[in-house]
Design a protein around this motif. Structure first.
Motif, PDB file in Angstrom:
ATOM      1  N   CYS A 389       0.937  -1.287  -0.078  1.00  0.00           N
ATOM      2  CA  CYS A 389       0.017   0.080  -0.115  1.00  0.00           C
ATOM      3  C   CYS A 389       0.779   1.338  -0.092  1.00  0.00           C
ATOM      4  O   CYS A 389       0.605   2.342  -0.175  1.00  0.00           O
ATOM      5  N   VAL A 390       2.025   1.105   0.199  1.00  0.00           N
ATOM      6  CA  VAL A 390       3.024   2.296   0.304  1.00  0.00           C
ATOM      7  C   VAL A 390       3.183   2.909  -1.287  1.00  0.00           C
ATOM      8  O   VAL A 390       3.576   1.839  -2.200  1.00  0.00           O
ATOM      9  N   GLY A 391       3.279   4.104  -1.581  1.00  0.00           N
ATOM     10  CA  GLY A 391       3.453   4.585  -2.896  1.00  0.00           C
ATOM     11  C   GLY A 391       2.106   4.781  -3.659  1.00  0.00           C
ATOM     12  O   GLY A 391       2.175   4.971  -4.763  1.00  0.00           O
ATOM     13  N   PRO A 413      -9.144   2.369   3.182  1.00  0.00           N
ATOM     14  CA  PRO A 413     -10.135   1.389   2.965  1.00  0.00           C
ATOM     15  C   PRO A 413      -9.994   0.027   3.690  1.00  0.00           C
ATOM     16  O   PRO A 413     -10.845  -0.816   4.132  1.00  0.00           O
ATOM     17  N   TYR A 414      -8.761  -0.310   4.006  1.00  0.00           N
ATOM     18  CA  TYR A 414      -8.349  -1.452   4.367  1.00  0.00           C
ATOM     19  C   TYR A 414      -8.204  -1.527   6.048  1.00  0.00           C
ATOM     20  O   TYR A 414      -7.468  -2.378   6.351  1.00  0.00           O
ATOM     21  N   LEU A 415      -8.461  -0.380   6.468  1.00  0.00           N
ATOM     22  CA  LEU A 415      -8.284  -0.174   7.977  1.00  0.00           C
ATOM     23  C   LEU A 415      -7.076   0.142   8.480  1.00  0.00           C
ATOM     24  O   LEU A 415      -7.207   0.314   9.594  1.00  0.00           O
ATOM     25  N   GLN A 416      -6.196   0.459   7.684  1.00  0.00           N
ATOM     26  CA  GLN A 416      -5.017   0.860   8.130  1.00  0.00           C
ATOM     27  C   GLN A 416      -5.098   2.577   8.864  1.00  0.00           C
ATOM     28  O   GLN A 416      -5.744   3.080   7.864  1.00  0.00           O
ATOM     29  N   PRO A 417      -4.237   2.603   9.925  1.00  0.00           N
ATOM     30  CA  PRO A 417      -4.242   3.771  10.427  1.00  0.00           C
ATOM     31  C   PRO A 417      -3.327   4.818   9.380  1.00  0.00           C
ATOM     32  O   PRO A 417      -2.503   4.298   8.774  1.00  0.00           O
ATOM     33  N   VAL A 418      -3.741   5.853   8.923  1.00  0.00           N
ATOM     34  CA  VAL A 418      -3.191   6.964   8.281  1.00  0.00           C
ATOM     35  C   VAL A 418      -3.230   8.486   8.766  1.00  0.00           C
ATOM     36  O   VAL A 418      -4.051   9.191   8.548  1.00  0.00           O
ATOM     37  N   PRO A 419      -1.972   8.853   9.502  1.00  0.00           N
ATOM     38  CA  PRO A 419      -1.634  10.035   9.924  1.00  0.00           C
ATOM     39  C   PRO A 419      -1.159  10.900   8.905  1.00  0.00           C
ATOM     40  O   PRO A 419      -0.307  10.634   8.089  1.00  0.00           O
ATOM     41  N   VAL A 420      -1.850  12.303   8.753  1.00  0.00           N
ATOM     42  CA  VAL A 420      -1.456  13.181   7.716  1.00  0.00           C
ATOM     43  C   VAL A 420      -1.427  14.646   8.577  1.00  0.00           C
ATOM     44  O   VAL A 420      -2.250  14.708   9.438  1.00  0.00           O
ATOM     45  N   MET A 421      -0.521  15.329   8.002  1.00  0.00           N
ATOM     46  CA  MET A 421      -0.552  16.956   8.618  1.00  0.00           C
ATOM     47  C   MET A 421      -1.725  17.477   7.806  1.00  0.00           C
ATOM     48  O   MET A 421      -1.603  17.538   6.488  1.00  0.00           O
ATOM     49  N   ALA A 422      -2.766  18.016   8.440  1.00  0.00           N
ATOM     50  CA  ALA A 422      -3.828  18.564   7.788  1.00  0.00           C
ATOM     51  C   ALA A 422      -5.006  19.009   8.556  1.00  0.00           C
ATOM     52  O   ALA A 422      -4.772  18.745   9.954  1.00  0.00           O
ATOM     53  N   PRO A 423      -5.650  19.942   8.112  1.00  0.00           N
ATOM     54  CA  PRO A 423      -6.495  20.815   9.228  1.00  0.00           C
ATOM     55  C   PRO A 423      -7.541  19.914   9.688  1.00  0.00           C
ATOM     56  O   PRO A 423      -7.996  19.106   9.222  1.00  0.00           O
ATOM     57  N   GLN A 424      -7.927  20.142  11.124  1.00  0.00           N
ATOM     58  CA  GLN A 424      -8.987  19.293  11.790  1.00  0.00           C
ATOM     59  C   GLN A 424     -10.366  19.364  11.004  1.00  0.00           C
ATOM     60  O   GLN A 424     -11.265  18.413  11.139  1.00  0.00           O
ATOM     61  N   SER A 425     -10.573  20.356  10.233  1.00  0.00           N
ATOM     62  CA  SER A 425     -11.935  20.632   9.657  1.00  0.00           C
ATOM     63  C   SER A 425     -11.865  19.451   8.568  1.00  0.00           C
ATOM     64  O   SER A 425     -12.963  19.107   8.128  1.00  0.00           O
ATOM     65  N   LEU A 426     -10.967  18.506   8.090  1.00  0.00           N
ATOM     66  CA  LEU A 426     -11.155  17.325   7.473  1.00  0.00           C
ATOM     67  C   LEU A 426     -11.803  15.971   8.056  1.00  0.00           C
ATOM     68  O   LEU A 426     -12.104  15.050   7.256  1.00  0.00           O
ATOM     69  N   VAL A 433      -4.808  10.322  -0.185  1.00  0.00           N
ATOM     70  CA  VAL A 433      -3.645  10.362   0.424  1.00  0.00           C
ATOM     71  C   VAL A 433      -2.653   9.697  -0.497  1.00  0.00           C
ATOM     72  O   VAL A 433      -2.892   8.512  -0.832  1.00  0.00           O
ATOM     73  N   ARG A 434      -1.427  10.166  -0.757  1.00  0.00           N
ATOM     74  CA  ARG A 434      -0.440   9.591  -1.185  1.00  0.00           C
ATOM     75  C   ARG A 434       0.649   8.968  -0.300  1.00  0.00           C
ATOM     76  O   ARG A 434       1.040   9.664   0.773  1.00  0.00           O
ATOM     77  N   THR A 435       0.502   7.583  -0.099  1.00  0.00           N
ATOM     78  CA  THR A 435       1.433   7.109   1.005  1.00  0.00           C
ATOM     79  C   THR A 435       3.145   6.800   0.646  1.00  0.00           C
ATOM     80  O   THR A 435       3.215   6.971  -0.481  1.00  0.00           O
ATOM     81  N   SER A 442       1.166   1.463  10.451  1.00  0.00           N
ATOM     82  CA  SER A 442       0.367   2.811   9.974  1.00  0.00           C
ATOM     83  C   SER A 442       1.129   3.135   8.618  1.00  0.00           C
ATOM     84  O   SER A 442       2.287   2.949   8.444  1.00  0.00           O
ATOM     85  N   LEU A 443       0.315   3.921   7.820  1.00  0.00           N
ATOM     86  CA  LEU A 443       0.524   4.515   6.664  1.00  0.00           C
ATOM     87  C   LEU A 443       0.915   5.795   6.597  1.00  0.00           C
ATOM     88  O   LEU A 443      -0.043   6.685   6.823  1.00  0.00           O
ATOM     89  N   ILE A 444       2.135   6.291   6.262  1.00  0.00           N
ATOM     90  CA  ILE A 444       2.505   7.742   6.419  1.00  0.00           C
ATOM     91  C   ILE A 444       2.364   8.270   5.110  1.00  0.00           C
ATOM     92  O   ILE A 444       2.757   7.693   3.944  1.00  0.00           O
ATOM     93  N   GLY A 445       1.760   9.661   5.014  1.00  0.00           N
ATOM     94  CA  GLY A 445       1.340  10.253   3.693  1.00  0.00           C
ATOM     95  C   GLY A 445       1.083  11.643   3.709  1.00  0.00           C
ATOM     96  O   GLY A 445       1.179  12.343   4.728  1.00  0.00           O
ATOM     97  N   ASP A 446       0.704  12.114   2.401  1.00  0.00           N
ATOM     98  CA  ASP A 446       0.245  13.437   2.296  1.00  0.00           C
ATOM     99  C   ASP A 446      -1.092  13.516   1.503  1.00  0.00           C
ATOM    100  O   ASP A 446      -1.282  12.894   0.618  1.00  0.00           O
ATOM    101  N   LEU A 447      -1.806  14.607   1.702  1.00  0.00           N
ATOM    102  CA  LEU A 447      -3.117  14.662   1.087  1.00  0.00           C
ATOM    103  C   LEU A 447      -2.571  15.134  -0.543  1.00  0.00           C
ATOM    104  O   LEU A 447      -1.670  15.771  -0.798  1.00  0.00           O
ATOM    105  N   VAL A 448      -3.366  14.714  -1.136  1.00  0.00           N
ATOM    106  CA  VAL A 448      -3.260  14.760  -2.630  1.00  0.00           C
ATOM    107  C   VAL A 448      -4.170  15.840  -3.248  1.00  0.00           C
ATOM    108  O   VAL A 448      -3.799  17.126  -3.634  1.00  0.00           O
TER     109      VAL A 448
END
Ligand code: SAM
Ligand code: SF4
Length: 467
Positions: A389-391, A413-426, A433-435, A442-448
Motif C-alpha cells: 500500500c506504500v506509494g 479502505p483496508y482499516l490501516q491508520p493513516v496520519p497526515v498533517m492536515a486541518p482538523q476541518s477534514l 492520500v499519497r502514501t 500505519s501508512l504515512i502520507g500526504d494529502l493529494v
C-alpha cells in the motif's frame, strides 16, 4: 434518581459486545447514569463478557476478583458499588457466577440487555437477579438511542447490529447456545438507526452479525431483504461515506453480495471471511458446510468483482484430530489466498459443544507450535500487504486529531491508520492520500487533493459535523 450516578462498562470479545455495551449505556443514561472510564468512580460496574474461548471466561473471573476487592474498599468508605455480569459468559454460566463470586448482584444474558433499567432497579432494592431467559420481545426496539452528544463523542465510525444468533452449529462454537437462533432486524429499523447516527455526524457504519451475510430481514417493500439489498439502500444515505460488514460465513456469500462489492462504491474493499482450516477433513469435522475449494472459489469470484479487495480471516489450530498434514493444508491455503490480516486461535474446548467430547484432542504444546508457525506466516503476509500500500493513492476517512500538533488520523479502505498533517476541518470527510512510508501498521502520507473535490467527484456530501 440522582443525576450523579455513574456506570462503568467493560466489554470483552467481539464488536457485537461493543455495540451491546453502548446500547446498555444509552439505556441507563435515560435513568440518570453517566458513563465513566474509571471503575472506582462507578456506582454500577458491568462486565460485558465473551465465552468464545476458555481464557476469556477465566479473564472474567479474575476481573471479578479485582472488582470484589474494590467494592469492599468502597464499602469501608460507606459507598455502595453494584457489580453486574452481562454477555455470553452470563448466558452460559447463569447463577453459577453469583455462586462463584458473591460480589456479583446481577447476571443478564445478551438477549436481555433491553431490560437493564428494570433489572438494575430490582438489584438496587436489594435483590440478586439472574435473567438469562431468551426474551421474545424485540430488544433493539426497547433500547434507548444514544444522545447526539454521545454519538459525537464516540466518533465518526459506528456499529449497527443487523442480525444476531446462529443456526450453523459449528462443532467448536458456543454462539448458537449463547446468542440463540439466527434472527434479523427489519430494514426499516436499521435504516432509522443508521439515518439517526448519520444525522449526528457518523460517516462510516459497520453492519454487525454473528453471520451477517445470512441477513434476511423484512424489507421496506414487505419482502425478505438480503444483506446486499440492505447495503444498497444504506448507500443511498448521502452523508454516509463508508459501509462495512462483519462477520460473514462463506456459505452465505451469494452472487448479489459479490456483485455489491463491484457495484457499490461505498462498500469498502475489505472482507473478513473466516475459513477456520484449510483441510477438508477438518472442515467436515467442524461442520463448516463448505470445502477448501469452495472457499477459494469465493475468494476468486470476489477478487474478479473487486480487484482491489483485501481479505482477512479466522483460523483455529489444533482442532481435535488435526494432523500435521491437515495443518500443512491450512498453511497452504493461507499462502494461496495472501491475506491482509488474520485472527488465529488455538482450539479451546467449550463445554456442551460436540468437539469438546471428540477423542484425539491435540496436545497443548502441538497447538502452541502450530499457532506460532501460522502467526509467523500471517504476520509476514500482513506486512507484505501493508508494504504493497506504500506509494499508492488511497482514500482516507479522517477520524480524529493525531498525536502531533497539526496532524489528523484516518483509516484507509483496508482499516490501516493513516496520519497526515492536515486541518482538523477534514475530520469526518474522505480525502485522497499519497502514501510514502509504512511505520509498524500505519501508512504515512500526504494529502493529494482538496477533500471537497474528491467528495464532489464521488457524489459524497461535504457535511462535516465535527469541524
Ligand atoms: N460466525 C463466524 C464464523 O462463522 O466464522 C465466527 C464467529 S466466532 C464469534 C469468532 C471466531 O472465534 C471464530 O471464527 C473462530 O475462529 C473462533 N472460535 C470460536 N470458537 C472457538 C473455540 N472453541 N476455540 C478457538 N477459537 C474459537
Ligand atoms: Fe459459531 Fe459457526 Fe455460527 Fe460462526 S457459523 S457463529 S463459528 S457456529
Amino acid at each position: 434518581m440522582s443525576e450523579t450516578r455513574k456506570v462503568h462498562i467493560k466489554s470483552f470479545g467481539c464488536q457485537m459486545n461493543v455495540y451491546d455495551a453502548r446500547r446498555m449505556a444509552d439505556t441507563l443514561a435515560r435513568d440518570g447514569y453517566a458513563e465513566t472510564a474509571d471503575p472506582e468512580q462507578a456506582d454500577l460496574i458491568i462486565l460485558n463478557t465473551c465465552h468464545i474461548r476458555e481464557k476469556a471466561v477465566e479473564k472474567v473471573y479474575s476481573e471479578l476478583g479485582r472488582l470484589r476487592e474494590m467494592k469492599e474498599e468502597s464499602a469501608a468508605l460507606g459507598r455502595t458499588q453494584t457489580i453486574a455480569v452481562a454477555g455470553c459468559v452470563a448466558q452460559a454460566e447463569g447463577k453459577e457466577i453469583i455462586r462463584r463470586e458473591k460480589a456479583v448482584r446481577l447476571v443478564l444474558g445478551p438477549q436481555n440487555i433491553h431490560r437493564i433499567s428494570e433489572l438494575v432497579a430490582r438489584v438496587n432494592s436489594g435483590e440478586a437477579v439472574v435473567d438469562t431467559e431468551f426474551a421474545v420481545e424485540d430488544k433493539f426496539e426497547q433500547l434507548a438511542a444514544p444522545k447526539p452528544e454521545v454519538t459525537r463523542a464516540r466518533g465518526i465510525s459506528a456499529f449497527v447490529t443487523v442480525q444476531e444468533g446462529c443456526d450453523k452449529f459449528c462443532t467448536f462454537c458456543v454462539v448458537p447456545y449463547t446468542r440463540g437462533n439466527e434472527a434479523s432486524r427489519s430494514a426499516e429499523r436499521i435504516l432509522r438507526e443508521a439515518e439517526s447516527l448519520v444525522s449526528q455526524g457518523v460517516r462510516e457504519i459497520t453492519l454487525l452479525g454473528q453471520n451477517v451475510n445470512a441477513y434476511h430481514g423484512c424489507g421496506l417493500d414487505g419482502r425478505d431483504w438480503s444483506l446486499s439489498k440492505l447495503i444498497a439502500r444504506l448507500a443511498e444515505i448521502p452523508e454516509l461515506l463508508r459501509i462495512r460488514y462483519m462477520t460473514s460465513h462463506p456459505r452465505d456469500m451469494d452472487d448479489e453480495l459479490i456483485e455489491a462489492h463491484r457495484d457499490i462504491e461505498k462498500l469498502m474493499p475489505f472482507l473478513h471471511l473466516p475459513v477456520q482450516s484449510g483441510s477438508d477433513r477438518i472442515l467436515g469435522e467442524m461442520n463448516r458446510k463448505h470445502t477448501r475449494a469452495e472457499y477459494l472459489a469465493i475468494i476468486e469470484r470476489v477478487r474478479e468483482a473487486r480487484p482491489d479487495i483485501a481479505f482477512s480471516s479466522d483460523f483455529i489450530v489444533g482442532f481435535p484430530g488435526e494432523t500435521d498434514g491437515d495443518f500443512e493444508d491450512t498453511l497452504a491455503l493461507v499462502r494461496d489466498v495472501r491475506f491482509a490480516q488474520c485472527f488465529t486461535f488455538k482450539y479451546s474446548p467449550r463445554p456442551g459443544t460436540p468437539a469438546s467430547s471428540m477423542s484425539e484432542q491435540v496436545p497443548e504444546e502441538v497447538k502452541t507450535e502450530r499457532l506460532y508457525r501460522l502467526q509467523e506466516l500471517v504476520e509476514r503476509q500482513q506486512h507484505e500487504f501493508n508494504l504493497s500500500c506504500v506509494g499508492r493513492e488511497l482514500d482516507v476517512l479522517f477520524e480524529k486529531p493525531g498525536r502531533h500538533e497539526g496532524q489528523i488520523v484516518g483509516r484507509s479502505p483496508y482499516l490501516q491508520p493513516v496520519p497526515v498533517m492536515a486541518p482538523q476541518s477534514l475530520i469526518g470527510t474522505v480525502a485522497r492520500v499519497r502514501t510514502s512510508e509504512l511505520r509498524t501498521y500505519s501508512l504515512i502520507g500526504d494529502l493529494v487533493g482538496a477533500p471537497a473535490d474528491r467528495l464532489a467527484q464521488n457524489s459524497h456530501s461535504e457535511v462535516n459535523a465535527f469541524a
